[in-house]
Motif scaffolding. Sequence first.
Motif, PDB file in Angstrom:
ATOM      1  N   PHE A  32      28.778 146.346 -39.617  1.00 28.66           N
ATOM      2  CA  PHE A  32      27.299 147.076 -39.631  1.00 28.66           C
ATOM      3  C   PHE A  32      27.377 148.323 -39.316  1.00 28.66           C
ATOM      4  CE2 PHE A  32      27.526 142.292 -38.048  1.00 28.66           C
ATOM      5  CZ  PHE A  32      26.514 141.722 -39.028  1.00 28.66           C
ATOM      6  N   PRO A  33      27.576 149.151 -40.338  1.00 28.89           N
ATOM      7  CA  PRO A  33      27.743 150.520 -40.017  1.00 28.89           C
ATOM      8  C   PRO A  33      26.321 151.249 -39.733  1.00 28.89           C
ATOM      9  CG  PRO A  33      28.322 149.904 -42.412  1.00 28.89           C
ATOM     10  CD  PRO A  33      28.089 148.541 -41.632  1.00 28.89           C
ATOM     11  N   PRO A  34      26.281 151.993 -38.908  1.00 31.95           N
ATOM     12  CA  PRO A  34      27.442 153.147 -38.333  1.00 31.95           C
ATOM     13  C   PRO A  34      27.817 152.134 -36.889  1.00 31.95           C
ATOM     14  CG  PRO A  34      25.473 154.097 -37.980  1.00 31.95           C
ATOM     15  CD  PRO A  34      24.974 153.086 -38.726  1.00 31.95           C
ATOM     16  N   GLY A  35      27.327 151.161 -36.914  1.00 34.45           N
ATOM     17  CA  GLY A  35      27.718 150.510 -35.387  1.00 34.45           C
ATOM     18  C   GLY A  35      26.891 151.083 -34.157  1.00 34.45           C
ATOM     19  N   GLU A  36      27.297 150.267 -33.256  1.00 32.04           N
ATOM     20  CA  GLU A  36      26.524 150.700 -31.826  1.00 32.04           C
ATOM     21  C   GLU A  36      26.658 152.060 -31.545  1.00 32.04           C
ATOM     22  OE1 GLU A  36      24.513 149.500 -28.512  1.00 32.04           O
ATOM     23  OE2 GLU A  36      24.978 148.147 -30.338  1.00 32.04           O
ATOM     24  N   PRO A  37      25.392 152.703 -31.011  1.00 31.60           N
ATOM     25  CA  PRO A  37      24.188 151.900 -30.851  1.00 31.60           C
ATOM     26  C   PRO A  37      23.011 152.286 -31.871  1.00 31.60           C
ATOM     27  CG  PRO A  37      24.116 154.297 -29.688  1.00 31.60           C
ATOM     28  CD  PRO A  37      25.508 154.089 -30.710  1.00 31.60           C
ATOM     29  N   ASP A  38      23.446 152.209 -33.073  1.00 30.72           N
ATOM     30  CA  ASP A  38      22.334 152.637 -34.254  1.00 30.72           C
ATOM     31  C   ASP A  38      21.433 151.352 -34.160  1.00 30.72           C
ATOM     32  OD1 ASP A  38      21.563 154.261 -36.640  1.00 30.72           O
ATOM     33  OD2 ASP A  38      22.055 152.111 -37.648  1.00 30.72           O
ATOM     34  N   ASP A  39      20.446 151.685 -34.440  1.00 28.54           N
ATOM     35  CA  ASP A  39      19.064 150.647 -34.325  1.00 28.54           C
ATOM     36  C   ASP A  39      19.037 149.812 -35.745  1.00 28.54           C
ATOM     37  OD1 ASP A  39      18.109 151.072 -31.712  1.00 28.54           O
ATOM     38  OD2 ASP A  39      16.410 152.528 -32.452  1.00 28.54           O
ATOM     39  N   ARG A  40      19.317 150.724 -36.768  1.00 25.88           N
ATOM     40  CA  ARG A  40      19.429 149.645 -37.972  1.00 25.88           C
ATOM     41  C   ARG A  40      20.723 148.791 -37.956  1.00 25.88           C
ATOM     42  NH1 ARG A  40      19.381 154.228 -42.295  1.00 25.88           N
ATOM     43  NH2 ARG A  40      20.591 155.360 -40.840  1.00 25.88           N
ATOM     44  N   ALA A  41      21.789 149.376 -37.506  1.00 28.55           N
ATOM     45  CA  ALA A  41      23.081 148.344 -37.415  1.00 28.55           C
ATOM     46  C   ALA A  41      22.600 147.172 -36.467  1.00 28.55           C
ATOM     47  CB  ALA A  41      24.112 149.035 -36.906  1.00 28.55           C
ATOM     48  N   ARG A  42      21.982 147.635 -35.338  1.00 30.91           N
ATOM     49  CA  ARG A  42      21.611 146.420 -34.631  1.00 30.91           C
ATOM     50  C   ARG A  42      20.535 145.324 -35.238  1.00 30.91           C
ATOM     51  NH1 ARG A  42      19.944 149.447 -28.823  1.00 30.91           N
ATOM     52  NH2 ARG A  42      22.157 149.810 -28.117  1.00 30.91           N
ATOM     53  N   GLY A  43      19.803 145.878 -35.986  1.00 32.69           N
ATOM     54  CA  GLY A  43      18.787 144.882 -36.634  1.00 32.69           C
ATOM     55  C   GLY A  43      19.473 144.084 -37.749  1.00 32.69           C
ATOM     56  N   SER A  44      20.480 144.676 -38.565  1.00 32.00           N
ATOM     57  CA  SER A  44      21.137 143.980 -39.579  1.00 32.00           C
ATOM     58  C   SER A  44      21.868 142.872 -38.761  1.00 32.00           C
ATOM     59  CB  SER A  44      22.034 144.880 -40.069  1.00 32.00           C
ATOM     60  OG  SER A  44      21.429 145.893 -41.001  1.00 32.00           O
ATOM     61  N   ALA A  45      22.696 143.311 -37.445  1.00 37.24           N
ATOM     62  CA  ALA A  45      23.091 142.352 -36.980  1.00 37.24           C
ATOM     63  C   ALA A  45      22.212 141.268 -36.451  1.00 37.24           C
ATOM     64  CB  ALA A  45      24.068 142.801 -35.842  1.00 37.24           C
TER      65      ALA A  45
END
Length: 71
Positions: A32-45
Amino acid sequence: MAFTLPDLEAELKALAPGAACCIHHDTFAELFPPGEPDDRARGSALAFATANGCIIDNRPSEQTLCFVKPK
């Protein structure tokens, strides 16, 4: 061999209720690029977890993110 989203999906589908599949933040960034702590990555996960019947337990102090199948 890299751990892929289909690999993670298979792991999540096989989880028993109450069990977890944990990945290191480095693997999270690959999936889930770019990874932690990116909000979009968190949303995708979170969307991925929800689609596979799981919730997320992020453990920043351990640099680990766990997908947990509720009991």
